[in-house]
Design an enzyme around this catalytic site. Structure first.
Site, PDB file in Angstrom:
ATOM      1  N   CYS A 273       0.797  -1.239   0.000  1.00 15.58           N
ATOM      2  CA  CYS A 273       0.000   0.000   0.000  1.00 15.58           C
ATOM      3  C   CYS A 273       0.824   1.281   0.000  1.00 15.58           C
ATOM      4  CB  CYS A 273      -0.907   0.007   1.231  1.00 15.58           C
ATOM      5  SG  CYS A 273      -2.084  -1.342   1.222  1.00 15.58           S
TER       6      CYS A 273
HETATM    7  N1  LIG Z   1      -2.754  -5.745   2.384  1.00 15.73           N
HETATM    8  C1  LIG Z   1      -3.155  -4.687   3.044  1.00 15.73           C
HETATM    9  O1  LIG Z   1      -2.732  -4.447   4.165  1.00 15.73           O
HETATM   10  C2  LIG Z   1      -4.191  -3.738   2.457  1.00 15.73           C
HETATM   11  C3  LIG Z   1      -4.824  -2.823   3.313  1.00 15.73           C
HETATM   12  C4  LIG Z   1      -5.783  -1.975   2.792  1.00 15.73           C
HETATM   13  C5  LIG Z   1      -6.090  -2.034   1.432  1.00 15.73           C
HETATM   14  N2  LIG Z   1      -5.457  -2.915   0.610  1.00 15.73           N
HETATM   15  C6  LIG Z   1      -5.843  -2.966  -0.798  1.00 15.73           C
HETATM   16  O2  LIG Z   1      -6.734  -4.075  -0.968  1.00 15.73           O
HETATM   17  C7  LIG Z   1      -6.581  -4.649  -2.262  1.00 15.73           C
HETATM   18  C8  LIG Z   1      -6.256  -6.131  -2.142  1.00 15.73           C
HETATM   19  O3  LIG Z   1      -5.012  -6.264  -1.475  1.00 15.73           O
HETATM   20  P1  LIG Z   1      -4.556  -7.632  -0.812  1.00 15.73           P
HETATM   21  O4  LIG Z   1      -3.391  -7.260   0.057  1.00 15.73           O
HETATM   22  O5  LIG Z   1      -5.700  -8.357  -0.216  1.00 15.73           O
HETATM   23  O6  LIG Z   1      -4.052  -8.436  -2.106  1.00 15.73           O
HETATM   24  P2  LIG Z   1      -3.621  -9.999  -2.160  1.00 15.73           P
HETATM   25  O7  LIG Z   1      -2.656 -10.103  -3.269  1.00 15.73           O
HETATM   26  O8  LIG Z   1      -3.247 -10.464  -0.794  1.00 15.73           O
HETATM   27  O9  LIG Z   1      -4.955 -10.752  -2.537  1.00 15.73           O
HETATM   28  C9  LIG Z   1      -5.637 -10.543  -3.717  1.00 15.73           C
HETATM   29  C10 LIG Z   1      -6.324 -11.835  -4.126  1.00 15.73           C
HETATM   30  O10 LIG Z   1      -7.130 -11.553  -5.276  1.00 15.73           O
HETATM   31  C11 LIG Z   1      -7.062 -12.676  -6.148  1.00 15.73           C
HETATM   32  N3  LIG Z   1      -7.464 -12.225  -7.480  1.00 15.73           N
HETATM   33  C12 LIG Z   1      -6.798 -11.422  -8.334  1.00 15.73           C
HETATM   34  N4  LIG Z   1      -7.542 -11.173  -9.437  1.00 15.73           N
HETATM   35  C13 LIG Z   1      -8.694 -11.849  -9.279  1.00 15.73           C
HETATM   36  C14 LIG Z   1      -9.860 -11.992 -10.055  1.00 15.73           C
HETATM   37  N5  LIG Z   1     -10.017 -11.352 -11.215  1.00 15.73           N
HETATM   38  N6  LIG Z   1     -10.853 -12.786  -9.607  1.00 15.73           N
HETATM   39  C15 LIG Z   1     -10.735 -13.436  -8.415  1.00 15.73           C
HETATM   40  N7  LIG Z   1      -9.650 -13.317  -7.620  1.00 15.73           N
HETATM   41  C16 LIG Z   1      -8.650 -12.534  -8.040  1.00 15.73           C
HETATM   42  C17 LIG Z   1      -5.636 -13.150  -6.038  1.00 15.73           C
HETATM   43  O11 LIG Z   1      -5.502 -14.503  -6.441  1.00 15.73           O
HETATM   44  C18 LIG Z   1      -5.366 -12.954  -4.536  1.00 15.73           C
HETATM   45  O12 LIG Z   1      -5.668 -14.117  -3.794  1.00 15.73           O
HETATM   46  C19 LIG Z   1      -5.491  -3.827  -2.942  1.00 15.73           C
HETATM   47  O13 LIG Z   1      -6.097  -2.804  -3.683  1.00 15.73           O
HETATM   48  C20 LIG Z   1      -4.730  -3.220  -1.770  1.00 15.73           C
HETATM   49  O14 LIG Z   1      -4.084  -2.012  -2.132  1.00 15.73           O
HETATM   50  C21 LIG Z   1      -4.522  -3.789   1.109  1.00 15.73           C
END
Ligand SMILES: NC(=O)c1ccc[n+]([C@@H]2O[C@H](COP(=O)([O-])OP(=O)(O)OC[C@H]3O[C@@H](n4cnc5c(N)ncnc54)[C@H](O)[C@@H]3O)[C@@H](O)[C@H]2O)c1
Length: 436
Positions: A273
């Site tokens: 992030c």
């Molecule tokens: N990790 C954090 O601490 C955090 C905190 C706040 C916001 N965010 C935001 O949240 C969002 C997700 O982040 P994350 O850390 O959970 O990512 P991540 O990579 O941990 O998980 C994302 C998941 O989405 C799946 N995926 C991707 N494309 C897909 C699709 N088309 N259909 C179905 N599944 C799909 C992937 O296989 C993966 O398991 C991002 O925008 C991130 O910036 C993350």
């Protein structure tokens, strides 16, 4: 008609919910709704992740395997990579990654793929919420036309909103339900519907005027953090030149009870992030003819920190008539932050790569990260024993995991470069500890 039906389904916790993306954000969110009694499906395109979750293997520091196993066994949470589940869902929440391209432009291909999958199976009467961090305008400029192109009418048979996820994986003080939710819908009815949904699992929900406000609120939070970390990092560079310990200055300033918030220096910026999200805003602003100057300066400073750490280490060895080439360096921590095993964008990896490139013999210890790959070379985490500490020419603390015994490290290691001020307050012989 569909509005009243959805309100009833949400209030009675019988709305069928699908969370697309079962990563750090989507999994805890899905589980929170499942715990509240909603029938929840986690939908993920990664078959390996789906198989692991089905077996009750949680990858989230906020979810114990036992809890996951219980929810799966009771049928309250199921996980699949079969997108047909979207046809049967009343509520769809999108939590897919939003990385940067090499050019540092937004890569919203994951959001587009998820939204297309939802639009292709759209039936009237659904709540659709985007949670992925993204540039201002994504919900209204991209998602809304895709869905309205399928005959949906926002505020009537489609309730579309943006609500940023603010989870901090591994943070025990603030869990998902403790963190207020910001919700902005494309119409008032959309905002109210999404807010009603989140009120079932979160104590405080703030309704804002539209999705763009909600998208910008998330970006401002992370730009704020990024810029303040950069300020602390630059301050550390200045304190270093003045021979003053940065931590002491920041802690002294932090005794002011108003108008100050302490941020601390480190080896750089990591995670999914803080280092990435500001570029979503900078990109959008460039399209609007404006250069986001703070974002670029902050990034320049933060990106320079791994090289600065290597310089600190080289100088410290030099003072002992040792050169970096051939030196044994033990790195403590490779995760991007304390208490988690997430190495995405971790500056520790860049520090280690630079040390190796300069001929150092590098090993690392991280209780959360059993192995890493540096430019294709695999390394396994070692135990932090007295033998390992004493054998190193220098120990560099890159992540201040609570599991490390910092007193022992300072006692046994011949030289410590502390990029996290983890050894602050521990007595050490002169010249033993070099801190940022
Ligand atoms: N990790 C954090 O601490 C955090 C905190 C706040 C916001 N965010 C935001 O949240 C969002 C997700 O982040 P994350 O850390 O959970 O990512 P991540 O990579 O941990 O998980 C994302 C998941 O989405 C799946 N995926 C991707 N494309 C897909 C699709 N088309 N259909 C179905 N599944 C799909 C992937 O296989 C993966 O398991 C991002 O925008 C991130 O910036 C993350």
């Amino acid at each position: 008609m569909s509005e009243a039906r959805l309100v009833d389904l949400i209030r009675s916790h019988t709305a069928r919910l699908t969370v697309i993306g079962q990563g750090y954000v989507g999994l805890p969110l899905a589980v929170e709704f499942a715990r509240a009694g909603f029938p929840v499906t986690g939908l993920d395109s990664d078959a390996g992740r789906v198989a692991a979750l089905r077996l009750g293997h949680s990858h989230s520091p906020d979810l114990e395997d036992q809890d996951l196993i219980g929810l799966v066994r009771d049928g309250r949470y199921e996980v699949t990579s079969d997108f047909s589940v979207l046809e049967r869902s009343d509520v769809v929440i999108i939590c897919v990654p939003t990385p940067l391209r090499k050019s540092k432009d937004p890569d919203i291909s994951f959001v587009m793929a998820a939204a297309e999958a939802v639009a292709a199976r759209f039936r009237p009467g659904k709540v659709i919420i985007l949670e992925s961090t993204t540039y201002p305008g994504t919900t209204e400029e991209l998602l809304l036309p895709m869905l309205e192109g399928r005959g949906a009418k926002a505020g009537e048979n489609l309730f579309l909103a943006f609500s940023p996820e603010r989870i901090d994986p591994g943070n025990r003080a603030f869990r998902l339900r403790d963190i207020p939710k910001v919700v902005g819908g494309v119409t008032t009815a959309c905002t109210q519907m999404a807010a009603l949904l989140y009120r079932q699992i979160v104590a405080k929900v703030l309704e804002v005027s539209n999705p763009t406000v909600a998208e910008l609120a998330k970006l401002y939070e992370n730009v704020f953090r990024n810029v303040n970390i950069a300020l602390a990092n630059e301050f550390a560079l200045m304190c270093g030149r003045l021979g003053v310990r940065t931590r002491e200055v920041i802690d002294a300033a932090a005794t002011k009870p108003f108008g100050f918030l302490p941020f601390y220096p480190g080896p750089g910026i990591g995670g999914h992030c803080i280092g990435i999200d500001p570029f979503y805003l900078a990109w959008k602003m460039r399209l609007n003819g404006y250069e986001a100057r703070f974002i670029h300066v902050a990034d320049e400073i933060n990106q320079s920190m791994p090289a600065h750490v290597v310089e600190l280490l080289t100088d410290a060895l030099n003072r002992r008539r040792r050169c970096l080439h051939g030196a044994k360096i033990l790195a403590l921590g490779v995760a991007y932050k304390r208490g988690v095993g997430d190495i995405r964008e971790s500056p520790a990896l860049e520090v280690l790569t630079r040390l190796r490139d300069k001929g150092a013999a590098v090993s690392y210890a991280d209780p959360y990260v059993p192995s890493i790959s540096l430019d294709g070379v695999a390394l396994k985490s070692v135990e932090v024993t007295d033998g390992e500490l004493a054998a190193a020419d220098c120990v560099v603390i890159l992540t201040d995991h609570p599991e490390f015994d910092y007193r022992r490290i300072v006692e046994v290691a011949p030289l410590v470069v502390d990029t996290r001020n983890a050894t602050w307050g521990i007595p050490a012989p002169a010249g033993r500890v070099i801190a940022l």
